[in-house]
Every structure is written in C-alpha cells, then in structure tokens.
Design a protein around this motif. Structure first.
Motif, PDB file in Angstrom:
ATOM      1  N   ASN A   1       0.854  -1.192   0.000  1.00  0.00           N
ATOM      2  CA  ASN A   1       0.000   0.000   0.000  1.00  0.00           C
ATOM      3  C   ASN A   1       0.887   1.238   0.000  1.00  0.00           C
ATOM      4  O   ASN A   1       1.583   1.510   0.983  1.00  0.00           O
ATOM      5  CB  ASN A   1      -0.918  -0.019   1.229  1.00  0.00           C
ATOM      6  CG  ASN A   1      -1.891   1.142   1.230  1.00  0.00           C
ATOM      7  OD1 ASN A   1      -1.496   2.287   1.355  1.00  0.00           O
ATOM      8  ND2 ASN A   1      -3.172   0.833   1.107  1.00  0.00           N
ATOM      9  N   ARG A   2       0.896   1.985  -1.094  1.00  0.00           N
ATOM     10  CA  ARG A   2       1.815   3.115  -1.248  1.00  0.00           C
ATOM     11  C   ARG A   2       1.645   4.184  -0.163  1.00  0.00           C
ATOM     12  O   ARG A   2       2.636   4.600   0.444  1.00  0.00           O
ATOM     13  CB  ARG A   2       1.630   3.719  -2.637  1.00  0.00           C
ATOM     14  CG  ARG A   2       2.521   4.907  -2.944  1.00  0.00           C
ATOM     15  CD  ARG A   2       3.980   4.534  -2.944  1.00  0.00           C
ATOM     16  NE  ARG A   2       4.819   5.657  -3.327  1.00  0.00           N
ATOM     17  CZ  ARG A   2       6.153   5.673  -3.222  1.00  0.00           C
ATOM     18  NH1 ARG A   2       6.777   4.610  -2.755  1.00  0.00           N
ATOM     19  NH2 ARG A   2       6.841   6.729  -3.589  1.00  0.00           N
ATOM     20  N   PRO A   3       0.416   4.649   0.101  1.00  0.00           N
ATOM     21  CA  PRO A   3       0.264   5.657   1.159  1.00  0.00           C
ATOM     22  C   PRO A   3       0.750   5.152   2.528  1.00  0.00           C
ATOM     23  O   PRO A   3       1.385   5.890   3.283  1.00  0.00           O
ATOM     24  CB  PRO A   3      -1.245   5.932   1.175  1.00  0.00           C
ATOM     25  CG  PRO A   3      -1.697   5.590  -0.199  1.00  0.00           C
ATOM     26  CD  PRO A   3      -0.866   4.417  -0.600  1.00  0.00           C
ATOM     27  N   ALA A   4       0.460   3.894   2.822  1.00  0.00           N
ATOM     28  CA  ALA A   4       0.903   3.324   4.095  1.00  0.00           C
ATOM     29  C   ALA A   4       2.426   3.233   4.139  1.00  0.00           C
ATOM     30  O   ALA A   4       3.051   3.506   5.171  1.00  0.00           O
ATOM     31  CB  ALA A   4       0.285   1.946   4.305  1.00  0.00           C
ATOM     32  N   SER A   5       3.020   2.868   3.006  1.00  0.00           N
ATOM     33  CA  SER A   5       4.473   2.766   2.930  1.00  0.00           C
ATOM     34  C   SER A   5       5.127   4.117   3.177  1.00  0.00           C
ATOM     35  O   SER A   5       6.111   4.228   3.926  1.00  0.00           O
ATOM     36  CB  SER A   5       4.877   2.225   1.557  1.00  0.00           C
ATOM     37  OG  SER A   5       6.286   2.196   1.434  1.00  0.00           O
ATOM     38  N   LEU A   6       4.587   5.165   2.555  1.00  0.00           N
ATOM     39  CA  LEU A   6       5.144   6.506   2.725  1.00  0.00           C
ATOM     40  C   LEU A   6       4.986   6.995   4.157  1.00  0.00           C
ATOM     41  O   LEU A   6       5.881   7.651   4.703  1.00  0.00           O
ATOM     42  CB  LEU A   6       4.476   7.481   1.753  1.00  0.00           C
ATOM     43  CG  LEU A   6       4.746   7.245   0.263  1.00  0.00           C
ATOM     44  CD1 LEU A   6       3.965   8.232  -0.592  1.00  0.00           C
ATOM     45  CD2 LEU A   6       6.238   7.350  -0.034  1.00  0.00           C
ATOM     46  N   SER A   7       3.850   6.680   4.758  1.00  0.00           N
ATOM     47  CA  SER A   7       3.616   7.079   6.144  1.00  0.00           C
ATOM     48  C   SER A   7       4.613   6.410   7.086  1.00  0.00           C
ATOM     49  O   SER A   7       5.180   7.049   7.977  1.00  0.00           O
ATOM     50  CB  SER A   7       2.187   6.719   6.553  1.00  0.00           C
ATOM     51  OG  SER A   7       1.956   7.052   7.919  1.00  0.00           O
TER      52      SER A   7
ATOM     53  N   ASN B   1       8.031   7.960   6.648  1.00  0.00           N
ATOM     54  CA  ASN B   1       8.114   9.239   7.353  1.00  0.00           C
ATOM     55  C   ASN B   1       8.332   9.036   8.850  1.00  0.00           C
ATOM     56  O   ASN B   1       9.097   9.763   9.489  1.00  0.00           O
ATOM     57  CB  ASN B   1       6.838  10.053   7.120  1.00  0.00           C
ATOM     58  CG  ASN B   1       6.946  10.964   5.910  1.00  0.00           C
ATOM     59  OD1 ASN B   1       7.946  11.667   5.743  1.00  0.00           O
ATOM     60  ND2 ASN B   1       5.926  10.970   5.076  1.00  0.00           N
TER      61      ASN B   1
END
Length: 212
Positions: free
Chosen positions: A63-69, A72
């Motif tokens: 999951n791209r958004p989860a990965s970026l979160s 961070n």
C-alpha cells in the motif's frame, strides 16, 4: 608550643582536604559525563531500532500511502536518534534509506555522505561501509547517470575491495562501465557477480550486452 602543633596539624588536614577535593573533581565529572553519554546512547539506540522496524514495514507493504507514512515515521525516529548521537553512522544510513524510499534522492545522498565521512565512518564495520557505499552509488546513478557515474564507480570499486561477495555491487559496477562504454571492465564485473551467484539474471543479461 602545643597550640602551634595543633594549628599546624589542622592546617595540614585542611590543605589535604582541599587537594583531595580538587583531585577527585575531574573523576566525578568524568563519571557523570559517562553516565550521561550512556543514557543518551541507550535512548538513541531505541529510536534507531524503532526506525529500522518502521522502515522494514514500509518496504514490505504494498500500500503506497501506508508505505510513505511508515517511511516518514522511520525518518522521524532517525532524526531523534541523531539529535542524541549526531555522529552515529547507522542513524545517518537509516535516515538516508527512509529518504530514498520517500523519493528524496538528494537528501538521501547527503545522509549517506554524513555516514561515510570522518569521524562517523570509523564506527562502521567493513560490511556496513561496503553496503553504504553500494547504496550511495545506486542513488547517484538514479539521480543523474552521466554526471554522477564516476562517483558511483569510485564507491563501487571501494565496496568490492572491502567485500568480494556483494553481487549487487558487481552488477551496478557493470552497469556503470556499460554507461562509460568500458565493455571489458563491464564484462569482468558481471563475471565476478556470476561467480558469487551463478543464477543472477541481471548479471547474465549484462554479460550478454557487454560481450555483444
């Protein structure tokens, strides 16, 4: 006469007491500093370990958004570790890897530069230094192949000199030599990769290109 002896003894004891106080002061200060440094190092390690766990989760999730979160969050933990231990190369590397995952290539390079510069680099093991050099070379190639190719080659040559069992390093080195049209050197690099991992597809394909 007796009074003078008493006064002299008292003065001697006072002098001795002052001397002992002065003598023990650096030792007490050093003990306090060591205790403070130990606490800071322990807290820094906790932030680093948590950041490493977050980065591992960031890399494994689809999951791209989860990965970026998660990346961070890993970056934040690396920053906390560095606030406590600014020269810790492992925290700088963690920071660089998180920034790379977030797509911040230039920032990632600066973090890896910090890890691979004195005095931080002296704290890395041979294998850790080799891996950091390979990662920096990989990012250099991604940022600007033409301008940074020589820097990438320099890092990769040093990396394979440190550890001869890094397939990725030899493959990247082969790709760099291909970019420079140094076909004999590229062929040799891919052959070294295949000695380590005979089934490596990227090395086989690269060797085919270098020979053609």
């Amino acid at each position: 006469m007796q009074t003078e002896i008493v006064i002299q003894v008292a003065f001697l004891l006072l002098t001795l007491g002052i001397f002992l106080s002065i003598y023990n002061l650096p030792k007490k200060a050093l003990t306090k500093l060591r205790s403070s440094n130990h606490r800071a190092a322990a807290q820094s390690n906790r932030h680093f370990l948590r950041g490493a766990q977050l980065l591992s989760r960031a890399r494994s999730t689809r999951n791209r958004p989860a990965s970026l979160s998660l990346a961070n969050d890993a970056l934040a933990e690396a920053d906390k570790a560095l606030a406590l231990q600014p020269r810790d190369p492992a925290a700088h590397i963690l920071r660089g890897l998180a920034q790379d995952l977030l797509g911040h290539k230039s920032s990632a390079l600066r973090s890896l530069d910090a890890a691979l510069s004195p005095p931080s680099v002296k704290l890395l093991s041979v294998g850790e230094k080799s891996d950091a050099l390979v990662k920096r070379a990989e990012i250099q190639m991604a940022v600007n192949r033409r301008r940074r190719i020589d820097s990438a080659v320099s890092d990769l040559v040093e990396a394979v000199a440190l550890t001869r069992d890094n397939v990725k390093a030899f493959c990247l080195l082969g790709q760099c030599y291909e970019q420079k049209r140094m076909w004999a050197e590229a062929q040799k690099a891919y052959e070294e990769a295949l000695k380590i991992e005979p089934e490596c597809l990227s090395a086989r394909e690269g060797l085919g290109r270098a020979r053609s």
